[in-house]
Every structure is written in structure tokens, then in C-alpha cells.
Design an enzyme around this catalytic site. Structure first.
Site, PDB file in Angstrom:
ATOM      1  N   SER A   1      -7.086  -5.359   9.918  1.00 25.73           N
ATOM      2  CA  SER A   1      -7.249  -4.517  11.127  1.00 25.73           C
ATOM      3  C   SER A   1      -8.679  -4.875  11.711  1.00 25.73           C
ATOM      4  O   SER A   1      -8.868  -4.936  12.945  1.00 25.73           O
ATOM      5  CB  SER A   1      -7.512  -2.965  10.747  1.00 25.73           C
ATOM      6  OG  SER A   1      -8.014  -2.896   9.562  1.00 25.73           O
TER       7      SER A   1
ATOM      8  N   ARG B   1       0.756  -1.405  -0.008  1.00 28.69           N
ATOM      9  CA  ARG B   1      -0.258   0.024  -0.169  1.00 28.69           C
ATOM     10  C   ARG B   1       0.837   1.343  -0.067  1.00 28.69           C
ATOM     11  O   ARG B   1       0.466   2.372  -0.556  1.00 28.69           O
ATOM     12  CB  ARG B   1      -0.828   0.046   1.169  1.00 28.69           C
ATOM     13  CG  ARG B   1      -2.279   0.770   1.060  1.00 28.69           C
ATOM     14  CD  ARG B   1      -3.024   0.630   2.302  1.00 28.69           C
ATOM     15  NE  ARG B   1      -3.990  -0.342   1.853  1.00 28.69           N
ATOM     16  CZ  ARG B   1      -4.918  -0.809   2.825  1.00 28.69           C
ATOM     17  NH1 ARG B   1      -5.151  -0.327   3.833  1.00 28.69           N
ATOM     18  NH2 ARG B   1      -6.017  -1.915   2.193  1.00 28.69           N
TER      19      ARG B   1
HETATM   20  C1  SIN Z   1      -9.790  -1.390   1.598  1.00 33.97           C
HETATM   21  O1  SIN Z   1     -10.775  -2.170   1.353  1.00 33.97           O
HETATM   22  O2  SIN Z   1      -9.052  -1.291   0.606  1.00 33.97           O
HETATM   23  C2  SIN Z   1      -9.311  -1.241   2.930  1.00 33.97           C
HETATM   24  C3  SIN Z   1      -8.987  -2.590   3.601  1.00 33.97           C
HETATM   25  C4  SIN Z   1      -8.173  -2.041   4.615  1.00 33.97           C
HETATM   26  O3  SIN Z   1      -7.411  -0.880   4.782  1.00 33.97           O
HETATM   27  O4  SIN Z   1      -7.785  -3.092   5.438  1.00 33.97           O
END
Ligand code: SIN
Length: 506
Positions: free
Chosen positions: A379, A280
Site C-alpha cells: 500500500s 492475511r
Molecule cells: C504490518 O506491518 O503488519 C502491516 C503492513 C501492511 O498492512 O501493509
């Protein structure tokens, strides 16, 4: 100030972590009081989660593989034993929620449907209604909480301070309740902080903007150890339609083949099929750079999802349509925005902090599971699994001595908050430098001189100072002036001396 004695644990916050803790504490026989500033399901990050809950649920997956992916994403700062504790209860946690009524998507054989998200080596994110996991899961837990006679919920109460006895044990909390913010000191056998993250410290955020790191700040003032406060995760695909907070375009869209492109339709991260599913932080920096140099950043779902969009991703579709944008016809403008706080109150897998009587769970806690870069959808798993454990542990607490007068931090007025948020996004955001962080700390000094030591200012200072002190780049923390990653991964540990200059509660 009114005083109230509650013979059981006090849970502060009503997201998935807080309510999982409350439910387990009640089931262990404790009387539980939950305080939260908003009606249940409102303004907590858990309800906004789109992707789902990561867990090893398929024949090709395992808790060990999930732990290894968690460690790899965390860039050297994940605590391996805690990661294994978490991933080891993945399936059990999803099944516990399913038994409460969480309507996870199922295949024809009744198995969990799982999505692929970035840095997972196999599809493993249990989802609900495509992109509605957070609200659906939390709704099931809320229904169970409402049915539990041992849990009382005050949904109009904001945490103002922690109360401690002469030995430093946390023995309760001061809250402000109702429209007139009436102060009440609640004595409790233990306090479980589940106050969420710090997204509201940033002008660009995908989280409720009311969450400004207050839980971490008040725990720090009570002498709790903090872990890695500089680590903030920025999501690369916040929908950029001028809203605060920004709606999220879940990573699962990229898992389904949607592509990140610039204004000319050129791939931002390369042409390979999986180029947009890099970690990310890498993707967030590419999006940030494209916007900074004027190329623009867009998520193009037309070819990969097209007419399936309303059915496959109803929440993202609705957010786009509300903004006058049809993602079946046009690419979605995106920006990197604060999404998750990985640093926080140092806590073990049972939520225990360094201060007796004080527990921390969910986003305000730093258990060592996320390291420098949280693996997507870990999370919700952590919130529920470690929330449950903390509830069981807190149920066994018997309390401490008489509280000393609690110290209450002043509020930060709105114009100062806006100034702080803009500076945090500019200087403690996706790309950081010594110069920018020093300017940010100077601004925090000025705001503190003008308005006193408000909790959001302390939270912002903790983030900025640790970011300044970390002279390397690692995971979500990127220093343009120190782009390399140090050979040895070191945690940041912070413990404040108890400050003198705060308003006494009475
Ligand atoms: C997302 O759905 O892109 C976020 C998932 C996350 O942040 O755990």
C-alpha cells in the site's frame, strides 16, 4: 457560501498518496492546493504504517517475482498489467523517498534492510527504525511539501461534496473549513481524491477512525465507477487492549518468528515455522475463530524477540507498555480488525477515474493492484508510486465549465455512527452471512431514514450490498454460507444514478 478560484489541481487528503501527488504536480509547474482536516502527519493511515514499503531490492528478488506474489495474494482479482506497472517502479520509488530524506534502515554496505511479511516469497519490505516506516517516510515527504512554494496546505478543511459542470466534469469541491465549518466552494482544474480508506466504519480498526469511506461515497454520487466495494482487509494482530483505534502489532513480528497461540499456548495455525505467515485473510480468520470459541488469541514474541523487543519494534513496544503489557514477559492479546480497504473508486495507474477532472489515489482508489487481498506493504508503494503519476497527470488538466449547485450530504451524529460501526464489525467483518448482511442493510435503511443520506451510510451500504451479492468466498471476503471460491473470478462494478434527495449546498 464563499467561492474561490484556484488555478491548479486541488488535492483532498494529505497522506502519502495525496502529498506525493501534490509534490509531483508542483514540480510539473502547477499551483497545488491541498486540503486536509488535520495538521500534516496527524490522523492519516500512512503515518501509522509499521511494516514498510514492499519493493524488489535484493539480488534474489525481481519486479516480476514481486508482481507474481501480488497476484497470488489477490486471489484472482489483481490486474496483472497494473501490478507489473507498480512493482516495476518499486526500487525507483524507495530511492525517490530516500533522496527526499526517508531514513530507510541500511546494512553495513549501504543496502536496504528488508523484512519478510506474509505471502512474500522473499524478504522485500524496506523498513525504517524497525517498525516506524510510515511516520518516517511521510515526514520526509511533508518536509519536501513544506519547502515547495507552489503548494499551499489548508489543514482545517473537510471535503463535503464534489462540484460538477453541466457535462458532469468535476470542476472543484465544497469544503467545510475551520472551527465553524465555513463552507467554501473551490473551483480547480482537477480534483485528486486521496481521502484514505473506510476503517472508521468498523468498530474494530487499526486505521484512524475518522476515515469512513467518504471519498468513495462522494465520488459515487458524482457518478464515478467503483470497483469491488466488498473487499476489506482485516489484520490478524490488532492489539486488543480496548483502544479505538486498536494499535497494530506488525506482521514483521511474525516474520521474526513470533507465534500466534491460544490462551493455553497452543499454536493457532500449526507448528510449522512459517505457519503464521499464511495469507492475511487465512490468519485473520484463525484469530477470529479462536476468539469466538473462547480459546483466545495471542501473539507470543517472548522466545523469538524477547529482550530485543524495545529496540527492534519500538512503536509496538511503546503501545504495549502504554497498555500495561510487557511483550518481553507476556503474550500480546490480539484480534482481527479492519486494516485496509481494497475496494473503492475505480482508477488507473495515473489515478484517472471514469469522471473527467476527478482523480483518485491511495486507499480510496481501486486500481486493480490489490485484488481480493492486498499483499502486505504494497500500500505505501502504491500510494507513493501512483500518487506521483496522478500528480503529473493532474498538472496537465485545464479545467471545465461553470459548476452546477453542489449537493452536500448531511453529517451522521455520533450515536448513529457508533451503531453503524458495531454492526459493520459484526456483519461485514471477518465472517459474513446473508442473514447478517441483510440485518446490516436494514440498519443502514433505518439510520438513513432518521438522519438522511450521510456519506458514511452510503459507503457502508456499498460495502454491505456488494458483500451480500458476492455469493462466494475470496480473499478478504468470507461468506460462512458460501465458503467455496467460484472457479471464475469476477469483479464487482458499481455506478450510481445521481441522487435527487440531497441538501443543496446553498
Ligand atoms: C504490518 O506491518 O503488519 C502491516 C503492513 C501492511 O498492512 O501493509
Amino acid at each position: 457560501m464563499n467561492r474561490l478560484r484556484h488555478d491548479g489541481p486541488l488535492v483532498v487528503g494529505a497522506g502519502l498518496a495525496g502529498l506525493s501527488a501534490a509534490l509531483e504536480a508542483a514540480r510539473a509547474g502547477a499551483q497545488v492546493l491541498v486540503v486536509t482536516p488535520e495538521p500534516l502527519l496527524n490522523a492519516c493511515s500512512s503515518a501509522w504504517a509499521q511494516g514498510g514499503m514492499a519493493a524488489a531490492l535484493t539480488a534474489v528478488d525481481s519486479a516480476e517475482l514481486h508482481a507474481r506474489d501480488t497476484e497470488a495474494a489477490g486471489a484472482g482479482l489483481v490486474q496483472p498489467d497494473v501490478a507489473r506497472t507498480l512493482t516495476g517502479v518499486g526500487r525507483q520509488t524507495v530511492e525517490w523517498l530516500a533522496a527526499l530524506g526517508a531514513p530507510f534502515d541500511r546494512d553495513a554496505d549501504g543496502g536496504f534492510v528488508v523484512s519478510l511479511e506474509a505471502a512474500h516469497s522473499t524478504p522485500r519490505v524496506a523498513r525504517v527504525g524497525g517498525d516506524g516506516a510510515g511516520r518516517a517516510i511521510l515526514s520526509a515527504v511533508v518536509a519536501a511539501v513544506r519547502a515547495e512554494k507552489r503548494i499551499q496546505v489548508w489543514d482545517d478543511a473537510r471535503l463535503k461534496a464534489l462540484a460538477q459542470d453541466a457535462g458532469g466534469r468535476v470542476v472543484g469541491a465544497v469544503i467545510a473549513r475551520g472551527p465553524h465549518a465555513k463552507r467554501i466552494e473551490i473551483a480547480a482544474t482537477a480534483v485528486v481524491l486521496a481521502t484514505g480508506g473506510a476503517g472508521g466504519l468498523f468498530a474494530a480498526t487499526t486505521t484512524p477512525s475518522a476515515l469512513k469511506g467518504e471519498g468513495m461515497a462522494l465520488a459515487a454520487l458524482a457518478g464515478a465507477d467503483l470497483l469491488d466495494p466488498e473487499f476489506v482487509q482485516f489484520h490478524p494482530t490488532a492489539i486488543d487492549v480496548g483502544l479505538d483505534p486498536a494499535p497494530l502489532a506488525t506482521e514483521a513480528l511474525r516474520g521474526e518468528g513470533a507465534r500466534l497461540v491460544d490462551g493455553q499456548g497452543r499454536f493457532l495455525l500449526g507448528a510449522e515455522d512459517d505457519a503464521d505467515l499464511k495469507p492475511r485473510d487465512v490468519v485473520a480468520r484463525a484469530v477470529h475463530a479462536a476468539r469466538m470459541d473462547g480459546r483466545g488469541a495471542y501473539l507470543d514474541a517472548r522466545a523469538a524477540i524477547g529482550d530485543e523487543f524495545p529496540h527492534a519494534f519500538p512503536a509496538v513496544f511503546a503501545a504495549c507498555m502504554r497498555a500495561g503489557l510487557d511483550p518481553r514477559q507476556s503474550p500480546i492479546p490480539v484480534m482481527a480488525a479492519c486494516h485496509y480497504y481494497m475496494g473503492g473508486i475505480a482508477a488507473d495507474a495515473d489515478g484517472r477515474t471514469s469522471v473527467p477532472g476527478l482523480y483518485a489515489v491511495g486507499e480510496c482508489a481501486a486500481t486493480g493492484v490489490h485484488g481480493a487481498n492486498r499483499l502486505a506493504s504494497n500500500s505505501l508503494l502504491e500510494a507513493c508510486a501512483f500518487g506521483r503519476r496522478a500528480g503529473q497527470a493532474a498538472a496537465g488538466e485545464i479545467g471545465g465549465g461553470r459548476s452546477l449547485p453542489a449537493q452536500v450530504a448531511p453529517d451522521l451524529p455520533e450515536p448513529a455512527t457508533a451503531e453503524l460501526r458495531a454492526a459493520m464489525t459484526a456483519h461485514a467483518g471477518v465472517v459474513r452471512t446473508a442473514e447478517g448482511l441483510a440485518a446490516l442493510i436494514a440498519l443502514i435503511d433505518r439510520l438513513q431514514a432518521e438522519h438522511g443520506p450521510a456519506a458514511p451510510l452510503l459507503a457502508a451500504r456499498l460495502i454491505a450490498q456488494a458483500a451480500l451479492d458476492r455469493r462466494e468466498s475470496r480473499g478478504g471476503h468470507y461468506r460462512a454460507d458460501y465458503p467455496q471460491t467460484a472457479a471464475r473470478a469476477e469483479h464487482t462494478r458499481v455506478r450510481l444514478a445521481r441522487p435527487a434527495a440531497m441538501e443543496a449546498a446553498e
